[in-house]
Design a protein around this motif. Structure first.
Motif, PDB file in Angstrom:
ATOM      1  N   SER A 104       0.821  -1.210   0.000  1.00  0.00           N
ATOM      2  CA  SER A 104       0.000   0.000   0.000  1.00  0.00           C
ATOM      3  C   SER A 104       0.854   1.259   0.000  1.00  0.00           C
ATOM      4  O   SER A 104       0.464   2.287  -0.564  1.00  0.00           O
ATOM      5  CB  SER A 104      -0.916  -0.001   1.233  1.00  0.00           C
ATOM      6  OG  SER A 104      -1.783  -1.101   1.200  1.00  0.00           O
ATOM      7  N   LEU A 107       1.506   2.913  -3.189  1.00  0.00           N
ATOM      8  CA  LEU A 107       0.372   3.592  -3.825  1.00  0.00           C
ATOM      9  C   LEU A 107       0.092   4.966  -3.218  1.00  0.00           C
ATOM     10  O   LEU A 107      -0.894   5.610  -3.593  1.00  0.00           O
ATOM     11  CB  LEU A 107      -0.880   2.715  -3.700  1.00  0.00           C
ATOM     12  CG  LEU A 107      -0.785   1.324  -4.339  1.00  0.00           C
ATOM     13  CD1 LEU A 107      -2.065   0.544  -4.071  1.00  0.00           C
ATOM     14  CD2 LEU A 107      -0.527   1.420  -5.830  1.00  0.00           C
ATOM     15  N   ILE A 108       0.937   5.412  -2.286  1.00  0.00           N
ATOM     16  CA  ILE A 108       0.707   6.709  -1.638  1.00  0.00           C
ATOM     17  C   ILE A 108       0.639   7.851  -2.651  1.00  0.00           C
ATOM     18  O   ILE A 108      -0.285   8.676  -2.613  1.00  0.00           O
ATOM     19  CB  ILE A 108       1.774   6.979  -0.564  1.00  0.00           C
ATOM     20  CG1 ILE A 108       1.547   6.059   0.632  1.00  0.00           C
ATOM     21  CG2 ILE A 108       1.725   8.443  -0.097  1.00  0.00           C
ATOM     22  CD1 ILE A 108       2.586   6.213   1.722  1.00  0.00           C
ATOM     23  N   ALA A 111      -2.691   7.740  -4.397  1.00  0.00           N
ATOM     24  CA  ALA A 111      -3.802   8.094  -3.510  1.00  0.00           C
ATOM     25  C   ALA A 111      -3.845   9.593  -3.248  1.00  0.00           C
ATOM     26  O   ALA A 111      -4.917  10.207  -3.224  1.00  0.00           O
ATOM     27  CB  ALA A 111      -3.673   7.333  -2.191  1.00  0.00           C
ATOM     28  N   SER A 121      -7.320   9.847   1.257  1.00  0.00           N
ATOM     29  CA  SER A 121      -6.240   9.039   0.685  1.00  0.00           C
ATOM     30  C   SER A 121      -5.771   7.973   1.668  1.00  0.00           C
ATOM     31  O   SER A 121      -5.503   6.829   1.281  1.00  0.00           O
ATOM     32  CB  SER A 121      -5.069   9.950   0.285  1.00  0.00           C
ATOM     33  OG  SER A 121      -4.536  10.628   1.408  1.00  0.00           O
ATOM     34  N   GLU A 122      -5.680   8.323   2.950  1.00  0.00           N
ATOM     35  CA  GLU A 122      -5.267   7.344   3.960  1.00  0.00           C
ATOM     36  C   GLU A 122      -6.314   6.247   4.113  1.00  0.00           C
ATOM     37  O   GLU A 122      -5.985   5.057   4.235  1.00  0.00           O
ATOM     38  CB  GLU A 122      -5.034   8.049   5.299  1.00  0.00           C
ATOM     39  CG  GLU A 122      -3.823   8.978   5.296  1.00  0.00           C
ATOM     40  CD  GLU A 122      -3.840   9.966   6.452  1.00  0.00           C
ATOM     41  OE1 GLU A 122      -4.722   9.828   7.335  1.00  0.00           O
ATOM     42  OE2 GLU A 122      -2.992  10.876   6.469  1.00  0.00           O
ATOM     43  N   SER A 124      -8.370   5.202   1.832  1.00  0.00           N
ATOM     44  CA  SER A 124      -8.321   4.335   0.648  1.00  0.00           C
ATOM     45  C   SER A 124      -7.191   3.324   0.745  1.00  0.00           C
ATOM     46  O   SER A 124      -7.338   2.161   0.340  1.00  0.00           O
ATOM     47  CB  SER A 124      -8.169   5.185  -0.614  1.00  0.00           C
ATOM     48  OG  SER A 124      -6.893   5.821  -0.649  1.00  0.00           O
ATOM     49  N   LEU A 125      -6.056   3.742   1.302  1.00  0.00           N
ATOM     50  CA  LEU A 125      -4.919   2.827   1.427  1.00  0.00           C
ATOM     51  C   LEU A 125      -5.180   1.767   2.497  1.00  0.00           C
ATOM     52  O   LEU A 125      -4.806   0.594   2.330  1.00  0.00           O
ATOM     53  CB  LEU A 125      -3.651   3.618   1.752  1.00  0.00           C
ATOM     54  CG  LEU A 125      -3.144   4.516   0.620  1.00  0.00           C
ATOM     55  CD1 LEU A 125      -2.005   5.400   1.103  1.00  0.00           C
ATOM     56  CD2 LEU A 125      -2.692   3.684  -0.571  1.00  0.00           C
ATOM     57  N   TYR A 128      -7.502  -0.704   0.919  1.00  0.00           N
ATOM     58  CA  TYR A 128      -6.807  -1.590  -0.015  1.00  0.00           C
ATOM     59  C   TYR A 128      -6.031  -2.668   0.727  1.00  0.00           C
ATOM     60  O   TYR A 128      -6.108  -3.856   0.387  1.00  0.00           O
ATOM     61  CB  TYR A 128      -5.860  -0.759  -0.889  1.00  0.00           C
ATOM     62  CG  TYR A 128      -5.075  -1.584  -1.881  1.00  0.00           C
ATOM     63  CD1 TYR A 128      -5.619  -1.905  -3.119  1.00  0.00           C
ATOM     64  CD2 TYR A 128      -3.796  -2.038  -1.584  1.00  0.00           C
ATOM     65  CE1 TYR A 128      -4.909  -2.669  -4.031  1.00  0.00           C
ATOM     66  CE2 TYR A 128      -3.080  -2.799  -2.486  1.00  0.00           C
ATOM     67  CZ  TYR A 128      -3.639  -3.105  -3.716  1.00  0.00           C
ATOM     68  OH  TYR A 128      -2.931  -3.867  -4.606  1.00  0.00           O
ATOM     69  N   ALA A 129      -5.283  -2.272   1.752  1.00  0.00           N
ATOM     70  CA  ALA A 129      -4.438  -3.227   2.468  1.00  0.00           C
ATOM     71  C   ALA A 129      -5.258  -4.216   3.285  1.00  0.00           C
ATOM     72  O   ALA A 129      -4.894  -5.399   3.401  1.00  0.00           O
ATOM     73  CB  ALA A 129      -3.463  -2.484   3.373  1.00  0.00           C
ATOM     74  N   VAL A 190      -0.460   0.597   8.066  1.00  0.00           N
ATOM     75  CA  VAL A 190      -0.574   1.374   6.829  1.00  0.00           C
ATOM     76  C   VAL A 190      -0.911   2.829   7.119  1.00  0.00           C
ATOM     77  O   VAL A 190      -0.306   3.741   6.545  1.00  0.00           O
ATOM     78  CB  VAL A 190      -1.634   0.743   5.894  1.00  0.00           C
ATOM     79  CG1 VAL A 190      -1.978   1.693   4.749  1.00  0.00           C
ATOM     80  CG2 VAL A 190      -1.131  -0.578   5.351  1.00  0.00           C
ATOM     81  N   THR A 194       1.530   5.834   6.270  1.00  0.00           N
ATOM     82  CA  THR A 194       1.101   6.838   5.296  1.00  0.00           C
ATOM     83  C   THR A 194       1.215   8.238   5.870  1.00  0.00           C
ATOM     84  O   THR A 194       1.658   9.174   5.179  1.00  0.00           O
ATOM     85  CB  THR A 194      -0.349   6.566   4.858  1.00  0.00           C
ATOM     86  OG1 THR A 194      -0.455   5.234   4.341  1.00  0.00           O
ATOM     87  CG2 THR A 194      -0.788   7.555   3.791  1.00  0.00           C
TER      88      THR A 194
END
Length: 258
Positions: A104, A107-108, A111, A121-122, A124-125, A128-129, A190, A194
């Motif tokens: 993840s 992908l920062i 995002a 954005s955080e 979303s990560l 995802y993870a 994550v 992030t």
């Protein structure tokens, strides 16, 4: 016997604390860079009265739990769909195996460019993870549901969806919750990472960055890390307690098989 495991955990924690204190007090590690464990622990306790820090912790927890909740809903729903359609499961397997190993943190930048705020954005990560451990656990659990139970309902005229909701999902629920417990730890790592890498200045990660500005304050930094560890420990404890109470029948069955 009930208190054996907590007692052993407490002994381990005290032993690790004592070892860390000994290493710093004896000069094996420079106190300027790594303060004694007692100093770090006292600093972490004093942070309970720091409103600004607690606000940052609350921001991290909010993003973390939001992403985890969204991941749980999406992963369980996707697991049910893939389980109900074996051909779709086979078609999606390559995509899942391709996306799952992507870290993840990589992908920062995407995002940050995609979402308008740091919180989105955080989230979303984290989403995802956290999706992958829950999805994998859900798929394996649904695959191992007792076929006799499903065939029994099918013999009484129940369709695919009722069988999934009445038999498959309840049987898989303990394993799904285990996936959520694993995903909670992954999601916390994550979100803090992030916050550190993105440099938003928010959350626990933002606090860790700020504690190193102006020459650095290692006691503050390590105390903030202790708080992150405490959050992870609390999450694991809560999910484990829910699993024991809500799925007591599953634990009894596992012990009987053993």
């Amino acid at each position: 016997m009930r208190f054996t495991r907590p007692a052993l955990g407490a002994v381990g924690a005290v032993g690790a604390f004592g070892l860390a204190e000994l290493v710093t007090r004896t000069g094996l590690v420079d106190n300027e860079y790594v303060p004694p464990a007692s100093t770090v622990l006292w600093r972490a306790v004093r942070m309970c009265g720091d409103t600004e820090f607690l606000t940052q912790v609350g921001g991290t927890v909010r993003v973390w739990l939001t992403g985890l909740a969204l991941a749980t809903a999406a992963a369980v729903a996707l697991g049910l769909v893939l389980s109900a359609a074996p051909w779709l499961n086979r078609a999606a397997r390559l995509v899942v195996e391709l996306l799952r190993p992507i870290p993840s943190i990589a992908l920062i930048p995407l995002a940050v460019l995609t979402f308008s705020t740091a919180a989105k954005s955080e989230t979303s990560l984290v989403f995802y993870a956290a999706t992958w451990p829950i999805l994998i656990n859900t798929l394996y659990a649904l695959r191992d549901v007792d076929p006799v139970a499903k065939d029994t309902l099918r013999a009484f005229g129940f369709g695919t969806v009722p069988i999934l909701l009445r038999v498959s999902l309840p049987s898989a629920a303990p394993f799904v919750l285990t996936g959520v417990r694993i995903a909670a730890s992954v999601g916390l790592v994550v979100v803090v990472s992030t916050e550190l890498v993105a440099g938003t200045g928010e959350g626990i990660g933002g606090f860790l960055m700020q504690s190193q500005s102006g020459g650095g304050q290692p006691d503050y930094m390590l105390a903030g890390a202790v708080w992150a560890g405490v959050l992870g420990l609390l999450a694991t404890g809560v999910f484990a307690a829910v699993e024991r109470r809500a799925f007591r029948w599953h634990g009894a069955g596992t012990e009987a098989e053993a």
